[in-house]
Design a protein around this motif. Structure first.
Motif, mmCIF file in Angstrom:
data_model
loop_
_atom_site.group_PDB
_atom_site.id
_atom_site.type_symbol
_atom_site.label_atom_id
_atom_site.label_comp_id
_atom_site.label_asym_id
_atom_site.label_seq_id
_atom_site.Cartn_x
_atom_site.Cartn_y
_atom_site.Cartn_z
ATOM 1 N N MET A 28 0.828 -1.220 0.000
ATOM 2 C CA MET A 28 0.000 0.000 0.000
ATOM 3 C C MET A 28 0.854 1.259 0.000
ATOM 4 N N ARG A 29 1.922 1.220 0.823
ATOM 5 C CA ARG A 29 2.800 2.392 0.901
ATOM 6 C C ARG A 29 3.485 2.625 -0.442
ATOM 7 N N ALA A 30 3.981 1.542 -1.042
ATOM 8 C CA ALA A 30 4.702 1.654 -2.316
ATOM 9 C C ALA A 30 3.794 2.220 -3.408
ATOM 10 N N ARG A 31 2.496 1.882 -3.332
ATOM 11 C CA ARG A 31 1.569 2.339 -4.363
ATOM 12 C C ARG A 31 0.810 3.600 -3.965
ATOM 13 N N ARG A 32 1.178 4.193 -2.850
ATOM 14 C CA ARG A 32 0.490 5.385 -2.332
ATOM 15 C C ARG A 32 -1.027 5.187 -2.323
ATOM 16 N N TYR A 33 -1.426 4.095 -1.764
ATOM 17 C CA TYR A 33 -2.834 3.686 -1.705
ATOM 18 C C TYR A 33 -3.662 4.692 -0.895
ATOM 19 N N ASP A 34 -4.782 5.141 -1.459
ATOM 20 C CA ASP A 34 -5.571 6.206 -0.823
ATOM 21 C C ASP A 34 -6.248 5.779 0.489
ATOM 22 N N PHE A 35 -6.479 4.470 0.642
ATOM 23 C CA PHE A 35 -7.187 3.991 1.827
ATOM 24 C C PHE A 35 -6.227 3.415 2.871
ATOM 25 N N PHE A 36 -4.952 3.757 2.725
ATOM 26 C CA PHE A 36 -3.924 3.168 3.578
ATOM 27 C C PHE A 36 -4.242 3.299 5.075
ATOM 28 N N ALA A 37 -4.564 4.502 5.510
ATOM 29 C CA ALA A 37 -4.778 4.741 6.944
ATOM 30 C C ALA A 37 -5.922 3.888 7.491
ATOM 31 N N GLN A 38 -7.032 3.854 6.745
ATOM 32 C CA GLN A 38 -8.191 3.076 7.213
ATOM 33 C C GLN A 38 -7.872 1.582 7.264
ATOM 34 N N HIS A 39 -7.209 1.122 6.213
ATOM 35 C CA HIS A 39 -6.891 -0.305 6.126
ATOM 36 C C HIS A 39 -5.930 -0.699 7.263
ATOM 37 N N LYS A 40 -4.902 0.130 7.459
ATOM 38 C CA LYS A 40 -3.918 -0.144 8.516
ATOM 39 C C LYS A 40 -4.581 -0.121 9.901
ATOM 40 N N ALA A 41 -5.509 0.809 10.085
ATOM 41 C CA ALA A 41 -6.198 0.910 11.377
ATOM 42 C C ALA A 41 -6.973 -0.378 11.673
ATOM 43 N N GLU A 42 -7.558 -0.953 10.630
ATOM 44 C CA GLU A 42 -8.307 -2.199 10.828
ATOM 45 C C GLU A 42 -7.350 -3.343 11.200
ATOM 46 N N HIS A 43 -6.182 -3.357 10.568
ATOM 47 C CA HIS A 43 -5.160 -4.347 10.930
ATOM 48 C C HIS A 43 -4.792 -4.189 12.400
ATOM 49 N N GLU A 44 -4.551 -2.949 12.800
ATOM 50 C CA GLU A 44 -4.095 -2.713 14.172
ATOM 51 C C GLU A 44 -5.140 -3.110 15.209
ATOM 52 N N ARG A 45 -6.400 -2.897 14.850
ATOM 53 C CA ARG A 45 -7.472 -3.306 15.766
ATOM 54 C C ARG A 45 -7.440 -4.809 15.997
ATOM 55 N N LEU A 46 -7.250 -5.572 14.934
ATOM 56 C CA LEU A 46 -7.236 -7.027 15.097
ATOM 57 C C LEU A 46 -6.028 -7.474 15.927
ATOM 58 N N ILE A 47 -4.877 -6.873 15.654
ATOM 59 C CA ILE A 47 -3.673 -7.217 16.422
ATOM 60 C C ILE A 47 -3.904 -6.932 17.912
ATOM 61 N N ASP A 48 -4.491 -5.781 18.213
ATOM 62 C CA ASP A 48 -4.801 -5.441 19.608
ATOM 63 C C ASP A 48 -5.734 -6.479 20.225
ATOM 64 N N ASP A 49 -6.763 -6.867 19.459
ATOM 65 C CA ASP A 49 -7.726 -7.859 19.953
ATOM 66 C C ASP A 49 -7.039 -9.182 20.266
ATOM 67 N N ILE A 50 -6.171 -9.617 19.344
ATOM 68 C CA ILE A 50 -5.501 -10.902 19.559
ATOM 69 C C ILE A 50 -4.589 -10.824 20.784
ATOM 70 N N ARG A 51 -3.879 -9.698 20.937
ATOM 71 C CA ARG A 51 -2.995 -9.540 22.108
ATOM 72 C C ARG A 51 -3.800 -9.619 23.402
ATOM 73 N N GLU A 52 -4.964 -8.985 23.394
ATOM 74 C CA GLU A 52 -5.817 -8.973 24.577
ATOM 75 C C GLU A 52 -6.276 -10.397 24.910
ATOM 76 N N ILE A 53 -6.682 -11.110 23.867
ATOM 77 C CA ILE A 53 -7.135 -12.487 24.043
ATOM 78 C C ILE A 53 -6.000 -13.351 24.586
ATOM 79 N N MET A 54 -4.773 -13.123 24.086
ATOM 80 C CA MET A 54 -3.621 -13.894 24.564
ATOM 81 C C MET A 54 -3.369 -13.625 26.040
ATOM 82 N N GLN A 55 -3.517 -12.356 26.423
ATOM 83 C CA GLN A 55 -3.301 -12.027 27.833
ATOM 84 C C GLN A 55 -4.357 -12.682 28.715
ATOM 85 N N GLU A 56 -5.587 -12.671 28.232
ATOM 86 C CA GLU A 56 -6.665 -13.321 29.004
ATOM 87 C C GLU A 56 -6.418 -14.820 29.097
ATOM 88 N N GLN A 57 -5.969 -15.366 27.981
ATOM 89 C CA GLN A 57 -5.706 -16.804 27.945
ATOM 90 C C GLN A 57 -4.603 -17.165 28.941
#
Ligand SMILES: [Fe+2]
Ligand SMILES: [Fe+2]
Length: 135
Positions: free
Chosen positions: A67-96
């Motif tokens: 996305m960065r290489a292609r200067r993708y217009d939706f980069f910020a939104q797409h990356k934010a969605e990735h980060e949300r999932l990573i946060d969720d998984i980390r939280e689940i791991m801590q609970e586990q």
């Protein structure tokens, strides 16, 4: 029963991305099957979560690099969605690790992951493919 069945609509047309999507689905299905069969103890579940987190992080890094290489217009939104999932998984791991996730809860987690993937592939990843015109 397979948790996430591969569907053609998951295809982005970017070979490296499609390969990683298929691998992630395989890993999640495998983990889910072990849970259903009652073969996974807390240690094995923790290990599987760690593996899923590592592979997902690597996959997101690849998409973000494209996305960065292609200067993708939706980069910020797409990356934010990735980060949300990573946060969720980390939280689940801590609970586990605290022993909060076992049995039914792991089943719910698997379904949450499944829903997130299906949704993200169809929306963000599909849009990335369409707008980049990658073939
Ligand atoms: Fe993505
Ligand atoms: Fe993706």
């Amino acid at each position: 029963m397979t948790l996430i069945a591969w569907r053609d609509e998951f295809r982005t047309g970017i070979p490296a991305v499609d390969h990683e999507h298929a691998e992630l689905i395989r890993l999640i299905n495998e983990t889910h099957a072990q849970l259903l069969a009652g073969r996974a103890d807390a240690g094995a579940i923790g290990e599987a979560l760690g593996e899923i987190l590592a592979r997902i992080s690597a996959h997101f890094a690849l998409e973000e690099q494209i996305m960065r290489a292609r200067r993708y217009d939706f980069f910020a939104q797409h990356k934010a969605e990735h980060e949300r999932l990573i946060d969720d998984i980390r939280e689940i791991m801590q609970e586990q690790e605290r022993g909060a996730y076992a049995g039914d809860a792991m089943e719910r987690l698997a379904r949450e992951l499944s829903a997130w993937f299906s949704g993200h592939f169809r929306t963000q990843d599909a849009r990335l493919h369409r707008l980049l015109g990658v073939s």
